[in-house]
Write a protein that holds these residues in place. Sequence first.
Motif, mmCIF file in Angstrom:
data_model
loop_
_atom_site.group_PDB
_atom_site.id
_atom_site.type_symbol
_atom_site.label_atom_id
_atom_site.label_comp_id
_atom_site.label_asym_id
_atom_site.label_seq_id
_atom_site.Cartn_x
_atom_site.Cartn_y
_atom_site.Cartn_z
ATOM 1 N N ALA A 10 0.821 -1.198 0.000
ATOM 2 C CA ALA A 10 0.000 0.000 0.000
ATOM 3 C C ALA A 10 0.856 1.250 0.000
ATOM 4 O O ALA A 10 0.641 2.187 -0.756
ATOM 5 C CB ALA A 10 -0.933 -0.001 1.215
ATOM 6 N N ALA A 14 1.449 3.697 -3.352
ATOM 7 C CA ALA A 14 1.076 5.100 -3.250
ATOM 8 C C ALA A 14 2.233 5.986 -3.663
ATOM 9 O O ALA A 14 2.067 6.976 -4.359
ATOM 10 C CB ALA A 14 0.643 5.409 -1.825
ATOM 11 N N MET A 19 -0.317 8.946 -5.330
ATOM 12 C CA MET A 19 -1.634 9.143 -4.747
ATOM 13 C C MET A 19 -1.514 9.877 -3.417
ATOM 14 O O MET A 19 -0.608 9.619 -2.633
ATOM 15 C CB MET A 19 -2.329 7.798 -4.524
ATOM 16 C CG MET A 19 -2.696 7.082 -5.805
ATOM 17 S SD MET A 19 -3.318 5.404 -5.518
ATOM 18 C CE MET A 19 -4.799 5.750 -4.582
ATOM 19 N N GLY A 22 -4.508 8.708 2.011
ATOM 20 C CA GLY A 22 -5.903 8.352 2.243
ATOM 21 C C GLY A 22 -6.691 8.020 0.998
ATOM 22 O O GLY A 22 -7.771 7.429 1.079
ATOM 23 N N GLN A 23 -6.188 8.369 -0.177
ATOM 24 C CA GLN A 23 -6.918 8.048 -1.403
ATOM 25 C C GLN A 23 -6.752 6.566 -1.723
ATOM 26 O O GLN A 23 -5.666 6.005 -1.582
ATOM 27 C CB GLN A 23 -6.395 8.881 -2.569
ATOM 28 C CG GLN A 23 -7.110 8.585 -3.883
ATOM 29 C CD GLN A 23 -6.622 9.467 -5.023
ATOM 30 O OE1 GLN A 23 -6.227 10.613 -4.787
ATOM 31 N NE2 GLN A 23 -6.642 8.940 -6.230
ATOM 32 N N THR A 24 -7.796 5.923 -2.156
ATOM 33 C CA THR A 24 -7.755 4.499 -2.458
ATOM 34 C C THR A 24 -8.300 4.222 -3.858
ATOM 35 O O THR A 24 -9.025 5.038 -4.441
ATOM 36 C CB THR A 24 -8.582 3.688 -1.441
ATOM 37 O OG1 THR A 24 -9.949 4.109 -1.521
ATOM 38 C CG2 THR A 24 -8.066 3.889 -0.029
ATOM 39 N N SER A 25 -7.945 3.062 -4.361
ATOM 40 C CA SER A 25 -8.478 2.578 -5.635
ATOM 41 C C SER A 25 -8.509 1.059 -5.567
ATOM 42 O O SER A 25 -7.832 0.454 -4.729
ATOM 43 C CB SER A 25 -7.595 3.004 -6.816
ATOM 44 O OG SER A 25 -7.545 4.407 -6.949
ATOM 45 N N ASP A 26 -9.272 0.427 -6.412
ATOM 46 C CA ASP A 26 -9.193 -1.025 -6.520
ATOM 47 C C ASP A 26 -9.423 -1.430 -7.972
ATOM 48 O O ASP A 26 -9.899 -0.639 -8.789
ATOM 49 C CB ASP A 26 -10.154 -1.748 -5.566
ATOM 50 C CG ASP A 26 -11.608 -1.350 -5.754
ATOM 51 O OD1 ASP A 26 -11.915 -0.651 -6.753
ATOM 52 O OD2 ASP A 26 -12.441 -1.714 -4.911
#
Length: 497
Positions: A10, A14, A19, A22-26
């Motif tokens: 992670a 990032a 990124m 706190g920003q996320t993607s999947d």
Amino acid sequence: MALVLAASLAVGAAAAIGMPLGQTSDFAVPTVGVTYPKGITVGPEGNLWFTELGASRIGEINPVTHATADFATPSSSDPPGITVGPEGNLWFTEATASKIGEINPVTHATADFATPAGSGEPYAITAGPEGNLWFTEEGVSKIGEINPVTHATSNFAIPAASLYPFGLTVGPEGDLWFNEEGAHEIGEINPVTHETSDFAPPTASGDPQGITAGPDGNLWFTEAAARKIGVIGTNAQAASILAPVVAGGGQANTPQVCEGARWSNFAFQQPLAGLFSFDGFQWRLNGTVIEGQTEQSFTPTGGDIGGALTCQETVTYPLTDTSAVATSKPVTVIAESSGPTGATGPTGVGATGATGPTGTTGATGGTGPTGSSGLEGATGLTGATGLTGATGSTGTTGPSGAQGTSGGTGSTGATGATGPSGSEGPSGATGATGPSGSEGPSGATGATGPSGSEGPSGASGATGPSGSEGPSGATGATGPTGTNGSTGLTGASGSTG
């Protein structure tokens, strides 16, 4: 181990794609349907590799492009755990097939091997410090190992039966540590002696599952039923032994270097400064990250004067997948000219880096002595005197001895034996043969020449000199014709006869 790698992933991902915090993607897995991605690890080529329960496949995803692919496991097996082996292949557990599989990250070729117990149900897997792969066998409450080269396998009973070993990791001190889900305990096994022990966690019936090594030298684990995070000591040192320092005096417009950090061994290895993209150096001014400054050296500007400058180094241990961070004490940035000790720079004191450039000039002075050595090279020209040796070619005067008609015989004289057959002063290396010629024999011993009053030749036994005193000297000239032989040079003197 998978938990640690996921955490590292992670942070690493990032940092790689920029990124914000706190920003996320999947991203969808390659095979749709009944697929449950489970274990994940970083491959040797930089992609992320994961297992797909339900589909019995091994998947990969590029952390930059997010392109995905997956590949069937050798057996229908619901693979849960995955790790990187010491030889660079990806190794995974095949729970329902009770096998250990491997896949080449480049060719995608796969193979698998039966576990020692026919119904072992292997789950977690990790690389051990001695080079084997270790795995838990939930079905038989044992810890197994497989040699990645010979594929030989073994397994070892854990302290009590029916304990369902679950998570597995390498501890900082080099043992393998695992969760005993059924007994609610934490176990360890020595990879060499295979001795085992287990310890009760703080909460009874906590249901420990995931486990990993922390940078403080302890083991950290999850307690699913208790909804807690536990920690257990290993009698190992924390990762950071000595924090780095900012070297360079803190002067503006002068390079500052982050150096001096020292690290403990985890599982008998030193950490790496570039295993993940977030490993390496980071500089901060007044606690704020200085964007783009990730090298070991940083040069503050005049606008930074008065600010507190710190450097941070991040490293990762390859076997335990533990990342550790160490930060220097702050150094106040000062004006370039404010360093009172700057004048000391010429003496080579690194602390006064500003004056240091002057010191560099001194080094140039040192080059002068080297120049004097170059004069010695001129002496090498003396070697050219060796050409004088070419004067030996003067012996070519011998050809004038070719005026001797019987010179041809003289060439035979080089063997000396021919001399006797020539009554008129045979030549040759062995002037002694000359006596048989009454009229000025030649040969190495010029004394024989007197018998021929006009034909002695050179002191070197050249038949020519003898010819100078004897009528048969002309015959001595024949010797020079022996230039075809070793005494041909003497023949030149023969012409004198």
